[in-house]
Motif scaffolding. Structure first.
Motif, PDB file in Angstrom:
ATOM      1  N   GLY A  82       1.328  -4.491   3.396  1.00 25.76           N
ATOM      2  CA  GLY A  82       0.009  -3.896   3.177  1.00 25.76           C
ATOM      3  C   GLY A  82      -0.338  -3.822   1.697  1.00 25.76           C
ATOM      4  O   GLY A  82      -1.512  -3.904   1.319  1.00 25.76           O
ATOM      5  N   PHE A 123       4.289   3.446  12.530  1.00 27.30           N
ATOM      6  CA  PHE A 123       4.207   2.423  13.578  1.00 27.30           C
ATOM      7  C   PHE A 123       4.564   3.044  14.934  1.00 27.30           C
ATOM      8  O   PHE A 123       5.464   3.872  15.023  1.00 27.30           O
ATOM      9  N   ARG A 148       6.904   4.396   9.206  1.00 24.57           N
ATOM     10  CA  ARG A 148       7.125   5.564  10.087  1.00 24.57           C
ATOM     11  C   ARG A 148       5.912   5.824  10.982  1.00 24.57           C
ATOM     12  O   ARG A 148       6.021   6.516  11.990  1.00 24.57           O
ATOM     13  N   ALA A 200      -3.716  -7.440   8.291  1.00 22.22           N
ATOM     14  CA  ALA A 200      -5.018  -7.084   7.711  1.00 22.22           C
ATOM     15  C   ALA A 200      -5.667  -8.304   7.058  1.00 22.22           C
ATOM     16  O   ALA A 200      -6.417  -8.178   6.101  1.00 22.22           O
ATOM     17  N   ALA A 257       2.747  -0.917   4.459  1.00 22.12           N
ATOM     18  CA  ALA A 257       2.289   0.171   5.324  1.00 22.12           C
ATOM     19  C   ALA A 257       3.431   1.160   5.496  1.00 22.12           C
ATOM     20  O   ALA A 257       4.585   0.827   5.234  1.00 22.12           O
ATOM     21  N   ASP A 258       3.115   2.377   5.926  1.00 27.09           N
ATOM     22  CA  ASP A 258       4.184   3.349   6.174  1.00 27.09           C
ATOM     23  C   ASP A 258       4.783   3.046   7.553  1.00 27.09           C
ATOM     24  O   ASP A 258       4.151   3.307   8.588  1.00 27.09           O
ATOM     25  N   ALA A 271       4.167   3.881   0.001  1.00 26.94           N
ATOM     26  CA  ALA A 271       3.753   3.289   1.281  1.00 26.94           C
ATOM     27  C   ALA A 271       2.331   3.726   1.612  1.00 26.94           C
ATOM     28  O   ALA A 271       1.901   4.839   1.294  1.00 26.94           O
ATOM     29  N   GLN A 309       7.994   3.828  -9.310  1.00 26.59           N
ATOM     30  CA  GLN A 309       8.735   2.576  -9.389  1.00 26.59           C
ATOM     31  C   GLN A 309       8.012   1.337  -8.864  1.00 26.59           C
ATOM     32  O   GLN A 309       8.469   0.227  -9.084  1.00 26.59           O
ATOM     33  N   LYS A 350      23.657   7.112   4.179  1.00 30.46           N
ATOM     34  CA  LYS A 350      23.793   8.571   4.018  1.00 30.46           C
ATOM     35  C   LYS A 350      25.096   9.019   4.680  1.00 30.46           C
ATOM     36  O   LYS A 350      25.096   9.674   5.715  1.00 30.46           O
ATOM     37  N   PHE A 377      -0.898 -10.008  16.098  1.00 32.69           N
ATOM     38  CA  PHE A 377      -0.282  -8.796  15.555  1.00 32.69           C
ATOM     39  C   PHE A 377      -0.058  -7.769  16.677  1.00 32.69           C
ATOM     40  O   PHE A 377       1.011  -7.180  16.807  1.00 32.69           O
TER      41      PHE A 377
HETATM   42  C1  TC6 Z   1      -2.246  -3.628   9.443  1.00 31.53           C
HETATM   43  C2  TC6 Z   1      -1.343  -3.626   8.215  1.00 31.53           C
HETATM   44  C3  TC6 Z   1       0.027  -4.139   8.479  1.00 31.53           C
HETATM   45  C4  TC6 Z   1       0.909  -3.870   7.373  1.00 31.53           C
HETATM   46  C5  TC6 Z   1       2.225  -3.909   7.614  1.00 31.53           C
HETATM   47  C6  TC6 Z   1       3.177  -3.621   6.579  1.00 31.53           C
HETATM   48  O1  TC6 Z   1       2.892  -3.414   5.437  1.00 31.53           O
HETATM   49  S1  TC6 Z   1       4.734  -3.574   7.138  1.00 31.53           S
HETATM   50  C7  TC6 Z   1       5.691  -3.004   5.761  1.00 31.53           C
HETATM   51  C8  TC6 Z   1       5.940  -4.087   4.848  1.00 31.53           C
HETATM   52  N1  TC6 Z   1       6.830  -3.624   3.818  1.00 31.53           N
HETATM   53  C9  TC6 Z   1       8.146  -3.692   3.965  1.00 31.53           C
HETATM   54  O2  TC6 Z   1       8.672  -4.153   4.939  1.00 31.53           O
HETATM   55  C10 TC6 Z   1       8.949  -3.173   2.803  1.00 31.53           C
HETATM   56  C11 TC6 Z   1      10.054  -2.295   3.294  1.00 31.53           C
HETATM   57  N2  TC6 Z   1      10.779  -1.724   2.199  1.00 31.53           N
HETATM   58  C12 TC6 Z   1      11.689  -2.402   1.467  1.00 31.53           C
HETATM   59  O3  TC6 Z   1      11.923  -3.588   1.636  1.00 31.53           O
HETATM   60  C13 TC6 Z   1      12.451  -1.643   0.431  1.00 31.53           C
HETATM   61  O4  TC6 Z   1      12.354  -0.270   0.747  1.00 31.53           O
HETATM   62  C14 TC6 Z   1      11.935  -1.831  -1.020  1.00 31.53           C
HETATM   63  C15 TC6 Z   1      12.232  -3.273  -1.452  1.00 31.53           C
HETATM   64  C16 TC6 Z   1      10.471  -1.575  -1.130  1.00 31.53           C
HETATM   65  C17 TC6 Z   1      12.677  -0.841  -1.947  1.00 31.53           C
HETATM   66  O5  TC6 Z   1      14.049  -0.974  -1.790  1.00 31.53           O
HETATM   67  P1  TC6 Z   1      15.036   0.165  -2.354  1.00 31.53           P
HETATM   68  O6  TC6 Z   1      16.412  -0.368  -2.103  1.00 31.53           O
HETATM   69  O7  TC6 Z   1      14.623   0.516  -3.708  1.00 31.53           O
HETATM   70  O8  TC6 Z   1      14.772   1.437  -1.465  1.00 31.53           O
HETATM   71  P2  TC6 Z   1      15.102   1.689   0.100  1.00 31.53           P
HETATM   72  O9  TC6 Z   1      14.917   0.456   0.908  1.00 31.53           O
HETATM   73  O10 TC6 Z   1      16.386   2.404   0.194  1.00 31.53           O
HETATM   74  O11 TC6 Z   1      13.904   2.654   0.494  1.00 31.53           O
HETATM   75  C18 TC6 Z   1      13.773   3.933  -0.097  1.00 31.53           C
HETATM   76  C19 TC6 Z   1      13.192   4.874   0.920  1.00 31.53           C
HETATM   77  O12 TC6 Z   1      11.860   4.445   1.238  1.00 31.53           O
HETATM   78  C20 TC6 Z   1      11.709   4.286   2.625  1.00 31.53           C
HETATM   79  N3  TC6 Z   1      10.780   3.165   2.844  1.00 31.53           N
HETATM   80  C21 TC6 Z   1      10.806   1.958   2.256  1.00 31.53           C
HETATM   81  N4  TC6 Z   1       9.776   1.217   2.648  1.00 31.53           N
HETATM   82  C22 TC6 Z   1       9.067   1.995   3.502  1.00 31.53           C
HETATM   83  C23 TC6 Z   1       7.881   1.791   4.233  1.00 31.53           C
HETATM   84  N5  TC6 Z   1       7.191   0.651   4.145  1.00 31.53           N
HETATM   85  N6  TC6 Z   1       7.443   2.788   5.010  1.00 31.53           N
HETATM   86  C24 TC6 Z   1       8.110   3.947   5.087  1.00 31.53           C
HETATM   87  N7  TC6 Z   1       9.238   4.195   4.413  1.00 31.53           N
HETATM   88  C25 TC6 Z   1       9.709   3.226   3.636  1.00 31.53           C
HETATM   89  C26 TC6 Z   1      13.111   3.979   3.122  1.00 31.53           C
HETATM   90  O13 TC6 Z   1      13.246   4.258   4.483  1.00 31.53           O
HETATM   91  C27 TC6 Z   1      13.933   4.902   2.245  1.00 31.53           C
HETATM   92  O14 TC6 Z   1      13.803   6.190   2.773  1.00 31.53           O
HETATM   93  P3  TC6 Z   1      15.025   7.212   2.754  1.00 31.53           P
HETATM   94  O15 TC6 Z   1      16.113   6.518   3.502  1.00 31.53           O
HETATM   95  O16 TC6 Z   1      15.349   7.419   1.314  1.00 31.53           O
HETATM   96  O17 TC6 Z   1      14.493   8.402   3.489  1.00 31.53           O
END
Ligand code: TC6
Length: 718
Positions: free
Chosen positions: A99, A65, A63, A131, A60-61, A22, A54, A278, A254
């Motif tokens: 992001g 937000f 957390r 962005a 973005a992270d 992230a 992976q 969990k 946004f």
């Molecule tokens: C101005 C710019 C604006 C940008 C905006 C954005 O980018 S918005 C973002 C756009 N992106 C998204 O919306 C993507 C959101 N993520 C996903 O859709 C899925 O996590 C995945 C498809 C990447 C991987 O699936 P998978 O089944 O393999 O894995 P899993 O889902 O079980 O996650 C594993 C661990 O990672 C953690 N974590 C994950 N992502 C984030 C994150 N972005 N951040 C922080 N943490 C994150 C998740 O909480 C978990 O933590 P835990 O519980 O172990 O402590």
């Protein structure tokens, strides 16, 4: 967080922020520093951005937000990439999302392995790409694809992304090696025109037509959600405004979304969905218990639920013995499975290959002998303790010792069912929600003697069959149906007192529930609730008559029985609380005959109809459910409010943009919720569900923040 290295003439920026790379503050700093360093480094003629582990950055992270944002912002990092004097190549594997895709689109080239997926899932968090993604994607893909991708948040497979023009090349073999070769090749090419902002949006003159089609679609598909509409508007501005103005428009939208309650709720739901994985129970947890392998399964009972469950297992590639007591029931189950599969293929939810494979994996049988070697059995027979006990006693005798024996009971205590076996440690509840092939919740239930290994197995099974599993401790009704009981009882009481079914349904639908409780009753069948009420009465050692006003000490309303007596079972008879266009019809209209039944019910019991406000309808249904939710927490039936909220979102289609009933209660304020519950306890004295819960009172009085509620949950089960 971002490792800088030089290989020949190529600088490699390796993002290293597990688990999903992230783009938190440290990563943004690392990328900025890396690009600046690469630009200055005289050995370097091109730069690669790649993810360690992976995935390419998955966004973005989240957390971060809601916290004060720290520079450099993602847009500033992107602008550095865009204006870099050396070509930048994004080398993509895993999930390049949000992001991450912004970074890739700022880069001059994008290569990806075929298993990679790209997308802008911000909309699922109540946001839009912030962005410049909405401005750049449309320049690459055209407006219709950009509008659809950004408003749906869909993850697009690499090959499709190449067709759309997002990916330049699909590569195979070791990604870094291939990327190094690619980055060397592009060094001699002019690359300034690769910058997307200088491209024109294809068919920009048709923007009105595309936007109005997209808006019609998203308003229907994502009813009530604010973000999808804003996503279409942002993409639209890429065709209507200059690049700079479009960027500003995107930023404004946004920020608007970011401040909305919907974004907050959807981001909460994102983490809640992960928190429920969990799980913990006495003697074990997701950390300590190992799931047993499940390679073969059996479903007992080929009715609507059993067939739906079989579809879930078959779609995940698991062999299924479908067992019934006679050929007629068995064949009707097989037919149902075939028709669900055919429907899913038609809707594009299941591929033709999967459906064909499923047909070969289905083994209809009338003999218990056939299932003796399966790893896991799911019983889905009629909701009657005696029948279930008979089935489990047979399973106990026939199944191999390691087999996990699951029951799809929706209410009966698991301990009462497992008592029919000599191996209660292998017995666990797997409660699917109707229709089983569609609803994502899998309520897994452990009894006093269920082993953590059995629980680990069904939690893993839930993921395998693409459900959201939530673990709860056994009690009558478990979590979801226990909370639904006051919710739906109050709906009927409200009609008994003076509201119309339409008024009650409207309040629910305005709030964001896809269907009001009376439409739901018509769908699931008034005869079913009639039968369930008789089962409850039987368990209580009583029976229901026209005079029944209390059942088990609780208020009882016989309106449902009057509809049943008139043969109005709901959609299946073409009339119930509503009138339908035909038997099995879907279009519900108000029916004077139904109104007449309600009026004469009131008259016969001396009830004077009163006007009921939408606010009262809302509070009586939702607050009574919330009160029960706190009771469930207090008793330790589940561990955290997230488990309740996720159950409602995926079991009852509660609007995700409101986070779930417990999250919603925290937003209203617990003191207010508590006060209103006390009010209804005084004004509706005959329902146990209005007795104000002590845990709720304690949390309200001490103003305990939502994140700490779980600390007050009964630890008796740990
Ligand atoms: C101005 C710019 C604006 C940008 C905006 C954005 O980018 S918005 C973002 C756009 N992106 C998204 O919306 C993507 C959101 N993520 C996903 O859709 C899925 O996590 C995945 C498809 C990447 C991987 O699936 P998978 O089944 O393999 O894995 P899993 O889902 O079980 O996650 C594993 C661990 O990672 C953690 N974590 C994950 N992502 C984030 C994150 N972005 N951040 C922080 N943490 C994150 C998740 O909480 C978990 O933590 P835990 O519980 O172990 O402590």
């Amino acid at each position: 967080m971002v490792d800088y290295s030089v290989n020949g003439s190529v600088a490699v920026l390796m993002v290293n922020n597990p688990p999903v790379n992230a783009l938190g503050h440290a990563v943004r700093v690392g990328l900025k520093t890396g690009i600046e360093r690469g630009a200055k480094d005289s050995r370097v003629r091109s730069i690669i951005i790649i993810g360690k582990g992976q995935t390419f950055p998955a966004g973005a992270d989240i957390r971060e937000f809601g916290k004060p944002s720290k520079e450099p912002w993602l847009t500033a990092v992107g602008n550095l990439i865009k204006t870099c004097s050396k070509p930048v190549v994004a080398a993509i594997h895993g999930t390049c999302l949000g992001g991450g895709l912004e970074i890739a689109l700022f880069s001059h080239y994008r290569i990806a392995v075929s298993s990679a997926r790209v997308g802008f899932p911000e909309v699922t968090l109540g946001l839009l790409p912030g962005a410049g993604g909405s401005q750049r994607l449309s320049r690459l893909t055209g407006l219709p694809v950009a509008m659809e991708m950004i408003s749906s948040g869909r993850h697009v497979p690499a090959r499709k992304a190449k067709e759309y023009g997002i990916i330049d090349e699909i590569v195979s073999g070791d990604l870094l090696k291939t990327a190094l070769k690619f980055a060397q090749e592009v060094q001699s090419r002019p690359f300034k025109d690769r910058c997307l902002r200088y491209k024109v949006v294809p068919n920009a003159d048709r923007v009105e037509e595309y936007a109005s089609a997209a808006l019609t679609q998203v308003k229907k598909k994502y009813k009530g959600f604010e973000a999808p509409v804003a996503c279409v508007q942002a993409v639209r501005s890429s065709a209507e405004l200059s690049y700079e103005e479009g960027m500003k428009r995107e930023r404004d939208l946004f920020l608007q979304l970011g401040q909305s309650g919907q974004a907050k709720a959807q981001q909460y739901a994102f983490f809640a969905e992960r928190a429920v994985t969990k799980w913990q129970m006495p003697g074990g947890s997701y950390k300590t218990a190992k799931p047993l392998p499940v390679r073969s399964t059996a479903v007992i009972g080929a009715g609507t639920m059993g067939s739906g469950i079989a579809v879930c297992l078959l779609s995940a590639g698991l062999p299924v013995y479908l067992l019934e007591q006679n050929e007629k029931f068995l064949q009707s189950g097989v037919k149902l499975i075939e028709s669900i599969m055919a429907g899913s293929v038609k809707l594009g939810k299941v591929s033709m290959e999967t459906a064909k494979r499923a047909a070969t994996l289905l083994k209809p049988t009338l003999s218990y002998d056939d299932i003796k070697d399966v790893d896991l059995v799911i019983e889905a027979v009629f909701e009657n303790l005696d029948i279930k006990k008979e089935v489990f006693s047979k399973l106990d005798k026939i199944c191999k010792p390691s087999a996990i024996l699951c029951t799809n009971t929706s209410t009966i205590d698991i301990n009462r069912i497992s008592s029919a076996t000599s191996r209660p440690e292998k017995v666990v509840g797997t409660h699917f929600f109707a229709p089983a092939y569609h609803m994502k919740l899998l309520e897994n239930i452990y009894g006093t003697k269920t082993s953590p290994e059995a629980v680990a197995t069904v939690m893993k099974l839930g993921k395998t069959i693409n459900k959201v599993p939530v673990l709860v401790k056994s009690c009558h009704g478990f979590l979801a149906n226990r909370m639904n009981a006051p919710f739906s009882s109050e709906a009927i009481f409200l009609v008994e007192e003076g509201a119309s079914p339409q008024e009650v349904d409207q309040v629910n639908e305005d709030f964001g529930m896809p269907m009001g409780p009376f439409k739901v009753r018509d769908l699931s069948g008034i005869d079913i609730s009639w039968r369930i009420n008789r089962e409850v009465a039987k368990v209580l050692g009583t029976s229901i008559t026209k005079e029944t006003r209390f059942l088990g000490g609780n208020r009882y309303c016989g309106l449902n029985d009057d509809f049943y007596d008139k043969g109005r079972y709901g959609r299946k008879t073409g009339k119930g609380w509503y009138l339908y266009e035909k038997v099995g019809g879907k279009t519900a209209v108000a029916d004077p005959e139904a109104e007449e039944i309600i009026n004469s019910y009131r008259q016969s019991r001396g009830i004077v109809k009163r006007k009921i406000t939408p606010q009262e309808i809302f509070e009586r249904q939702f607050y009574s459910a919330i009160n029960e939710g706190f009771r469930i927490l207090e008793e330790g039936i589940c561990n955290m409010p997230e488990e309740i909220d996720i159950s409602w979102i995926y079991g009852f289609s509660y609007p995700k943009y409101r986070g779930g009933p417990m999250f919603y209660a925290s937003q209203i304020g617990l003191q207010r919720v508590y006060d209103r519950i006390c009010h209804y306890h005084e004004t509706c004295p005959y329902s146990i569900h209005w007795v104000p819960n002590r845990l709720l009172k304690k949390l309200a009085e001490n103003n305990v923040p939502f994140t700490q509620w779980a600390n007050h949950v009964s630890k008796s089960k740990m």
